[in-house]
Design a protein around this motif. Sequence first.
Motif, PDB file in Angstrom:
ATOM      1  N   ASP A 223     -47.475 -53.042  28.021  1.00  0.00           N
ATOM      2  CA  ASP A 223     -46.608 -53.910  27.234  1.00  0.00           C
ATOM      3  C   ASP A 223     -45.538 -53.012  26.608  1.00  0.00           C
ATOM      4  O   ASP A 223     -45.836 -52.234  25.695  1.00  0.00           O
ATOM      5  CB  ASP A 223     -47.393 -54.629  26.143  1.00  0.00           C
ATOM      6  CG  ASP A 223     -46.529 -55.631  25.358  1.00  0.00           C
ATOM      7  OD1 ASP A 223     -45.285 -55.537  25.438  1.00  0.00           O
ATOM      8  OD2 ASP A 223     -47.107 -56.483  24.662  1.00  0.00           O
ATOM      9  N   PRO A 224     -44.292 -53.085  27.106  1.00  0.00           N
ATOM     10  CA  PRO A 224     -43.250 -52.176  26.612  1.00  0.00           C
ATOM     11  C   PRO A 224     -42.908 -52.352  25.141  1.00  0.00           C
ATOM     12  O   PRO A 224     -42.254 -51.486  24.553  1.00  0.00           O
ATOM     13  CB  PRO A 224     -42.050 -52.518  27.508  1.00  0.00           C
ATOM     14  CG  PRO A 224     -42.311 -53.889  28.011  1.00  0.00           C
ATOM     15  CD  PRO A 224     -43.787 -54.004  28.131  1.00  0.00           C
ATOM     16  N   ASN A 225     -43.350 -53.461  24.539  1.00  0.00           N
ATOM     17  CA  ASN A 225     -43.059 -53.693  23.121  1.00  0.00           C
ATOM     18  C   ASN A 225     -44.095 -53.071  22.190  1.00  0.00           C
ATOM     19  O   ASN A 225     -43.922 -53.066  20.972  1.00  0.00           O
ATOM     20  CB  ASN A 225     -42.962 -55.200  22.840  1.00  0.00           C
ATOM     21  CG  ASN A 225     -41.809 -55.841  23.591  1.00  0.00           C
ATOM     22  OD1 ASN A 225     -40.691 -55.345  23.568  1.00  0.00           O
ATOM     23  ND2 ASN A 225     -42.104 -56.940  24.280  1.00  0.00           N
ATOM     24  N   GLU A 228     -47.750 -47.103  22.678  1.00  0.00           N
ATOM     25  CA  GLU A 228     -49.025 -46.590  23.142  1.00  0.00           C
ATOM     26  C   GLU A 228     -49.211 -45.152  22.660  1.00  0.00           C
ATOM     27  O   GLU A 228     -48.255 -44.479  22.270  1.00  0.00           O
ATOM     28  CB  GLU A 228     -49.105 -46.676  24.664  1.00  0.00           C
ATOM     29  CG  GLU A 228     -48.961 -48.107  25.193  1.00  0.00           C
ATOM     30  CD  GLU A 228     -49.115 -48.204  26.704  1.00  0.00           C
ATOM     31  OE1 GLU A 228     -49.581 -47.210  27.305  1.00  0.00           O
ATOM     32  OE2 GLU A 228     -48.785 -49.258  27.272  1.00  0.00           O
ATOM     33  N   SER A 229     -50.443 -44.674  22.701  1.00  0.00           N
ATOM     34  CA  SER A 229     -50.719 -43.315  22.236  1.00  0.00           C
ATOM     35  C   SER A 229     -50.044 -42.275  23.120  1.00  0.00           C
ATOM     36  O   SER A 229     -49.603 -41.227  22.651  1.00  0.00           O
ATOM     37  CB  SER A 229     -52.230 -43.069  22.189  1.00  0.00           C
ATOM     38  OG  SER A 229     -52.808 -43.280  23.482  1.00  0.00           O
ATOM     39  N   GLN A 230     -49.948 -42.562  24.421  1.00  0.00           N
ATOM     40  CA  GLN A 230     -49.274 -41.683  25.364  1.00  0.00           C
ATOM     41  C   GLN A 230     -47.969 -42.341  25.817  1.00  0.00           C
ATOM     42  O   GLN A 230     -47.943 -43.545  26.054  1.00  0.00           O
ATOM     43  CB  GLN A 230     -50.159 -41.401  26.574  1.00  0.00           C
ATOM     44  CG  GLN A 230     -51.447 -40.662  26.242  1.00  0.00           C
ATOM     45  CD  GLN A 230     -51.185 -39.277  25.675  1.00  0.00           C
ATOM     46  OE1 GLN A 230     -50.285 -38.582  26.133  1.00  0.00           O
ATOM     47  NE2 GLN A 230     -51.968 -38.876  24.681  1.00  0.00           N
ATOM     48  N   PRO A 231     -46.897 -41.574  25.931  1.00  0.00           N
ATOM     49  CA  PRO A 231     -45.619 -42.158  26.365  1.00  0.00           C
ATOM     50  C   PRO A 231     -45.745 -42.876  27.701  1.00  0.00           C
ATOM     51  O   PRO A 231     -46.490 -42.455  28.592  1.00  0.00           O
ATOM     52  CB  PRO A 231     -44.704 -40.938  26.474  1.00  0.00           C
ATOM     53  CG  PRO A 231     -45.274 -39.949  25.523  1.00  0.00           C
ATOM     54  CD  PRO A 231     -46.765 -40.153  25.603  1.00  0.00           C
ATOM     55  N   CYS A 232     -45.017 -43.968  27.829  1.00  0.00           N
ATOM     56  CA  CYS A 232     -44.975 -44.726  29.067  1.00  0.00           C
ATOM     57  C   CYS A 232     -43.533 -45.176  29.291  1.00  0.00           C
ATOM     58  O   CYS A 232     -42.668 -44.960  28.446  1.00  0.00           O
ATOM     59  CB  CYS A 232     -45.921 -45.925  29.019  1.00  0.00           C
ATOM     60  SG  CYS A 232     -45.544 -47.103  27.681  1.00  0.00           S
ATOM     61  N   TYR A 233     -43.268 -45.781  30.427  1.00  0.00           N
ATOM     62  CA  TYR A 233     -41.905 -46.202  30.731  1.00  0.00           C
ATOM     63  C   TYR A 233     -41.867 -47.672  31.128  1.00  0.00           C
ATOM     64  O   TYR A 233     -42.875 -48.253  31.553  1.00  0.00           O
ATOM     65  CB  TYR A 233     -41.288 -45.327  31.821  1.00  0.00           C
ATOM     66  CG  TYR A 233     -42.092 -45.217  33.099  1.00  0.00           C
ATOM     67  CD1 TYR A 233     -41.955 -46.162  34.116  1.00  0.00           C
ATOM     68  CD2 TYR A 233     -42.979 -44.164  33.287  1.00  0.00           C
ATOM     69  CE1 TYR A 233     -42.679 -46.057  35.289  1.00  0.00           C
ATOM     70  CE2 TYR A 233     -43.714 -44.047  34.454  1.00  0.00           C
ATOM     71  CZ  TYR A 233     -43.559 -44.995  35.454  1.00  0.00           C
ATOM     72  OH  TYR A 233     -44.288 -44.891  36.621  1.00  0.00           O
TER      73      TYR A 233
END
Length: 296
Positions: A223-225, A228-233
């Motif tokens: 969910d981009p909104n 998260e604990s680890q970066p995501c794209y």
Amino acid sequence: MAEADSDTGGSLQLEAKEALLPRSERIREAVCGQNGLLAWACLSTFLVFVFGVILVFLAFGEKPLAASNCLYALGGGEVVDGSFPDPRILSAQCRTELRAYIAGPYLKDVKIAANAAADYFDSVENVSRSQVVVFDIDETTLSNLPEWQEYQLAGMIEDDSARRAWQAAGNAPALMPSRSLFNALYHQGFTITFLTGRHDTGDNRQSTASNLQAAGYGSQCIDPNITESQPCYLQLDMRDPDDTRLASVYKPDKRAQLTARGYVIAGSLGDQWSDLAGPSPAIASFKLPNPMYYIL
């Protein structure tokens, strides 16, 4: 008083005489004194020393590491499918100069560009996930330096099958300044998305996504909104298999699709001008160096 006037007059006469001396004689007197032939011999020795220092500097001083005709992005040649072909750097001179640049200033130049981007984004206020920063992949987030060393810098022409095999292997290392920037921007509150010129054919999407994850760029956000604990794209945009448009046409179209979804394109990073130029531009764009190839 008369004696003082006499001293003053003598001093003025001496200054006038010195002003009328030729420059060479003034240099001689300043460096070696006024002792006739010995002074001239001293001056000659001094000048020989000065010229020797200049020659040593010219011979061993710092030189440009790459001539403009070897930095192919500044040169010219036949355009094939929107990019310049590999024979551009088959000359021994260019291979030597490019190896020297890549072994030395190249990564420093990447870091300078990434640091400039970091300084800019640090100054942005009221950051939210509606603000997206677009990252290119090849020579922006992932480095194809091992591939260059095996083919182009060794004087070999890399065909399409070899390039596809390299991408499928998913072994491209991260450009570390870009990865640091990626992590910082995500934790600052920006949304990150990838926009590459690679084609979405076969297993290319999976191998590219796996390479990004292995290099430390995380995976696609659930969910981009949500932070998260680890970066995501946000997403991994790739060309359709039959897309033959120039990058300078394809990439603006993809950026327009992001703005149509309500995103503000806060920034863009790429190693090609075609990554950054055209309609739907970012508010701020940053170009990384790429001495090896040029894409239109």
